[in-house]
Write a protein that holds these residues in place. Sequence first.
Motif, short mmCIF file in Angstrom:
data_model
loop_
_atom_site.label_atom_id
_atom_site.label_comp_id
_atom_site.label_asym_id
_atom_site.label_seq_id
_atom_site.Cartn_x
_atom_site.Cartn_y
_atom_site.Cartn_z
N ALA A 12 31.15 -34.03 33.92
CA ALA A 12 31.36 -35.04 32.87
C ALA A 12 32.71 -34.85 32.18
O ALA A 12 33.41 -35.82 31.87
CB ALA A 12 30.23 -34.97 31.85
N ILE A 13 33.08 -33.59 31.97
CA ILE A 13 34.37 -33.30 31.32
C ILE A 13 35.53 -33.68 32.25
O ILE A 13 36.53 -34.26 31.81
CB ILE A 13 34.45 -31.82 30.91
N ILE A 14 35.40 -33.35 33.54
CA ILE A 14 36.44 -33.72 34.51
C ILE A 14 36.64 -35.23 34.51
O ILE A 14 37.77 -35.73 34.47
CB ILE A 14 36.07 -33.23 35.93
N GLU A 15 35.54 -35.98 34.52
CA GLU A 15 35.63 -37.44 34.53
C GLU A 15 36.29 -37.97 33.26
O GLU A 15 37.08 -38.91 33.29
CB GLU A 15 34.24 -38.06 34.70
N GLY A 20 41.26 -40.45 30.81
CA GLY A 20 42.23 -40.50 29.71
C GLY A 20 41.62 -40.39 28.33
O GLY A 20 42.24 -40.78 27.33
N LYS A 21 40.40 -39.86 28.24
CA LYS A 21 39.77 -39.66 26.92
C LYS A 21 40.59 -38.67 26.10
O LYS A 21 41.25 -37.79 26.64
CB LYS A 21 38.35 -39.13 27.08
N GLU A 22 40.55 -38.80 24.78
CA GLU A 22 41.31 -37.93 23.88
C GLU A 22 40.56 -36.61 23.69
O GLU A 22 39.88 -36.38 22.71
CB GLU A 22 41.51 -38.63 22.54
N ILE A 23 40.65 -35.74 24.71
CA ILE A 23 39.98 -34.44 24.66
C ILE A 23 40.75 -33.53 23.71
O ILE A 23 41.94 -33.29 23.89
CB ILE A 23 39.91 -33.77 26.05
N ASP A 24 40.07 -33.03 22.70
CA ASP A 24 40.74 -32.16 21.73
C ASP A 24 40.77 -30.72 22.22
O ASP A 24 41.79 -30.05 22.15
CB ASP A 24 40.05 -32.26 20.37
N LYS A 25 39.62 -30.25 22.72
CA LYS A 25 39.54 -28.86 23.19
C LYS A 25 38.34 -28.71 24.10
O LYS A 25 37.32 -29.38 23.93
CB LYS A 25 39.42 -27.89 22.01
N VAL A 26 38.47 -27.81 25.08
CA VAL A 26 37.34 -27.49 25.96
C VAL A 26 37.00 -26.02 25.79
O VAL A 26 37.88 -25.15 25.82
CB VAL A 26 37.68 -27.78 27.44
N PHE A 27 35.72 -25.75 25.57
CA PHE A 27 35.24 -24.37 25.46
C PHE A 27 34.60 -23.98 26.79
O PHE A 27 33.69 -24.65 27.28
CB PHE A 27 34.21 -24.25 24.33
N ILE A 28 35.10 -22.91 27.37
CA ILE A 28 34.66 -22.46 28.69
C ILE A 28 33.91 -21.13 28.56
O ILE A 28 34.39 -20.21 27.89
CB ILE A 28 35.86 -22.24 29.64
#
Length: 244
Positions: A12-15, A20-28
Amino acid sequence: MEKEHLIFGIRAIIEAIHAGKEIDKVFIQKDALGDLMKDLMKAMKANNVNFSYVPVEKLNRLTPNNHQGAVATIAPIKFHNLETLIETVMESGKMPLFLILDQISDARNFGAIIRTAECTGVDGIIVQKQGSAAVNGDTVKTSAGAVFNVPICKVEHIKDAIFHLQGSGIKTVAATEKTENTIYDISLNEPLAIIMGSEDRGINPSVLKIVDDKAKLPMFGTIASLNVSVACGAFLYETVRQRS
């Protein structure tokens, strides 16, 4: 953090990144492995998405759903292009006032600064993609909604933003104790960008080397520093006073 500002699950995050969604931060998740996680890492690096490794407990707190080792926060605002914003402000005819935040990482401090910036007529806030506080529910709440009124720009490197501002005729002033000048000794009544440093380290030394001027707040107590949002307010209101 509002659930509508979260995306969970690697695919879902890759998609969302590709869309072009405004992703602020990804926690892994620290120990997350697998081909899909490799694909996510490639997508984040290719699109300059801010990410950090965290214990699985943090992901579990963010969402009770099957996060697969990754949770992304979606910014509730649209970030602005720095070059376009500078041009717009310069063409408006008003005296420009920008604020640069050098890796301020606390969302509540960020929100408080945005609120004061809105009240003092700041034209734009500039933050670095890596290491800066996310624009999340805490930021929105602490800013009292001002986050929707002040343009915010995310840049790769603070130094490049400073060079661009200087090239546009905007004076850069660093808030630092590493100077003899107080804010009452220097002119703030000109096209201006004020730089505030992080809560624990202050302004990066490499940034201090390239600014046009430095200023500090006079301190009379035994505690050697102010909260960054309070210090920022003092700088902004001295700017208002000089311009009035």
